[in-house]
Design a protein around this motif. Sequence first.
Motif, PDB file in Angstrom:
ATOM      1  N   LEU A  23       0.837  -1.200   0.000  1.00  0.00           N
ATOM      2  CA  LEU A  23       0.000   0.000   0.000  1.00  0.00           C
ATOM      3  C   LEU A  23       0.877   1.258   0.000  1.00  0.00           C
ATOM      4  CD1 LEU A  23      -2.777  -1.000   2.560  1.00  0.00           C
ATOM      5  CD2 LEU A  23      -2.999  -0.821   0.079  1.00  0.00           C
ATOM      6  N   ALA A  24       1.948   1.240   0.778  1.00  0.00           N
ATOM      7  CA  ALA A  24       2.869   2.381   0.820  1.00  0.00           C
ATOM      8  C   ALA A  24       3.568   2.561  -0.520  1.00  0.00           C
ATOM      9  CB  ALA A  24       3.892   2.194   1.941  1.00  0.00           C
ATOM     10  N   VAL A  25       4.034   1.464  -1.111  1.00  0.00           N
ATOM     11  CA  VAL A  25       4.693   1.534  -2.414  1.00  0.00           C
ATOM     12  C   VAL A  25       3.718   2.049  -3.466  1.00  0.00           C
ATOM     13  CG1 VAL A  25       5.697   0.119  -4.268  1.00  0.00           C
ATOM     14  CG2 VAL A  25       6.429  -0.222  -1.913  1.00  0.00           C
ATOM     15  N   GLY A  26       2.493   1.542  -3.442  1.00  0.00           N
ATOM     16  CA  GLY A  26       1.482   2.003  -4.388  1.00  0.00           C
ATOM     17  C   GLY A  26       1.183   3.481  -4.229  1.00  0.00           C
ATOM     18  N   LEU A  27       1.139   3.946  -2.981  1.00  0.00           N
ATOM     19  CA  LEU A  27       0.909   5.362  -2.712  1.00  0.00           C
ATOM     20  C   LEU A  27       2.048   6.214  -3.257  1.00  0.00           C
ATOM     21  CD1 LEU A  27      -0.831   7.546  -1.328  1.00  0.00           C
ATOM     22  CD2 LEU A  27       0.479   7.103   0.757  1.00  0.00           C
ATOM     23  N   ILE A  28       3.261   5.757  -3.056  1.00  0.00           N
ATOM     24  CA  ILE A  28       4.429   6.485  -3.567  1.00  0.00           C
ATOM     25  C   ILE A  28       4.430   6.495  -5.100  1.00  0.00           C
ATOM     26  CG2 ILE A  28       6.959   6.416  -3.751  1.00  0.00           C
ATOM     27  CD1 ILE A  28       6.902   5.317  -0.803  1.00  0.00           C
ATOM     28  N   ILE A  52      -3.666   2.597  -3.350  1.00  0.00           N
ATOM     29  CA  ILE A  52      -3.702   1.593  -4.418  1.00  0.00           C
ATOM     30  C   ILE A  52      -4.848   0.602  -4.233  1.00  0.00           C
ATOM     31  CG2 ILE A  52      -2.106  -0.084  -3.420  1.00  0.00           C
ATOM     32  CD1 ILE A  52      -2.100   1.098  -7.061  1.00  0.00           C
ATOM     33  N   LEU A  53      -5.423   0.552  -3.036  1.00  0.00           N
ATOM     34  CA  LEU A  53      -6.581  -0.314  -2.791  1.00  0.00           C
ATOM     35  C   LEU A  53      -7.698   0.503  -2.143  1.00  0.00           C
ATOM     36  CD1 LEU A  53      -4.957  -3.543  -1.313  1.00  0.00           C
ATOM     37  CD2 LEU A  53      -5.906  -3.259  -3.591  1.00  0.00           C
ATOM     38  N   THR A  74      -7.401  -2.716  -9.501  1.00  0.00           N
ATOM     39  CA  THR A  74      -7.830  -4.087  -9.803  1.00  0.00           C
ATOM     40  C   THR A  74      -6.618  -4.996  -9.914  1.00  0.00           C
ATOM     41  OG1 THR A  74      -9.736  -3.209 -11.006  1.00  0.00           O
ATOM     42  CG2 THR A  74      -9.181  -5.528 -11.370  1.00  0.00           C
ATOM     43  N   LEU A  75      -5.584  -4.528 -10.582  1.00  0.00           N
ATOM     44  CA  LEU A  75      -4.354  -5.307 -10.726  1.00  0.00           C
ATOM     45  C   LEU A  75      -3.746  -5.604  -9.358  1.00  0.00           C
ATOM     46  CD1 LEU A  75      -2.356  -6.517 -12.796  1.00  0.00           C
ATOM     47  CD2 LEU A  75      -1.156  -4.322 -12.746  1.00  0.00           C
ATOM     48  N   ALA A  76      -3.720  -4.611  -8.472  1.00  0.00           N
ATOM     49  CA  ALA A  76      -3.185  -4.820  -7.118  1.00  0.00           C
ATOM     50  C   ALA A  76      -4.022  -5.846  -6.366  1.00  0.00           C
ATOM     51  CB  ALA A  76      -3.146  -3.498  -6.359  1.00  0.00           C
ATOM     52  N   PHE A  77      -5.338  -5.767  -6.495  1.00  0.00           N
ATOM     53  CA  PHE A  77      -6.232  -6.738  -5.856  1.00  0.00           C
ATOM     54  C   PHE A  77      -5.900  -8.154  -6.315  1.00  0.00           C
ATOM     55  CE2 PHE A  77     -10.113  -9.251  -6.718  1.00  0.00           C
ATOM     56  CZ  PHE A  77     -10.477  -9.561  -5.424  1.00  0.00           C
TER      57      PHE A  77
END
Length: 163
Positions: free
Chosen positions: A6-11, A17-18, A91-94
């Motif tokens: 989640l942190a990486v996705g936010l960055i 990201i979710l 969706t990809l992250a999910f």
Amino acid sequence: MQVLLLAVGLIMTGHAILTPLLMVLIMITGDFLGMSLTTDNVSPSPTPNAWRIGNLTLAGIAMGLGELIFCTSVLVIGIYRLGFDLETLRTLAFIVIVFGNQATTYTNRERRRLWSSRPSVWVVVSSVADLAIASMLAIGGIAMAPLSALVVVSTLPQQSSSP
């Protein structure tokens, strides 16, 4: 691992990201598989276990980092190679988290080699159901942006066969 993703996705995106709904769906799919493990065919340890916390911690870190690298790599491909928008990346992250959790469960269920013991019928049924439900939701765009079936299948962790 999921918190770090989640942190990486936010960055990477500047956004979460979710969504909360996707987080709930991830927890539900994980719970079904986790509950089915109570019926598993793994042999118990013949002697009392000695908890080697240092070794367990190192193994957990290695597995978590491996899954984080896999999930982050898929997101990088989604952003820079496939040009996905934020909703499609969610969706990809999910999908990648659900599939990664499945792989992690199977690698952790047995002390010996991955398939030293056959999983119980309930474990297999739960796995297949989790993968099918998550895939259908993603491909159908139900509660999330749709992904193509090719992208969904491409995110399944691949097992390499070694001689």
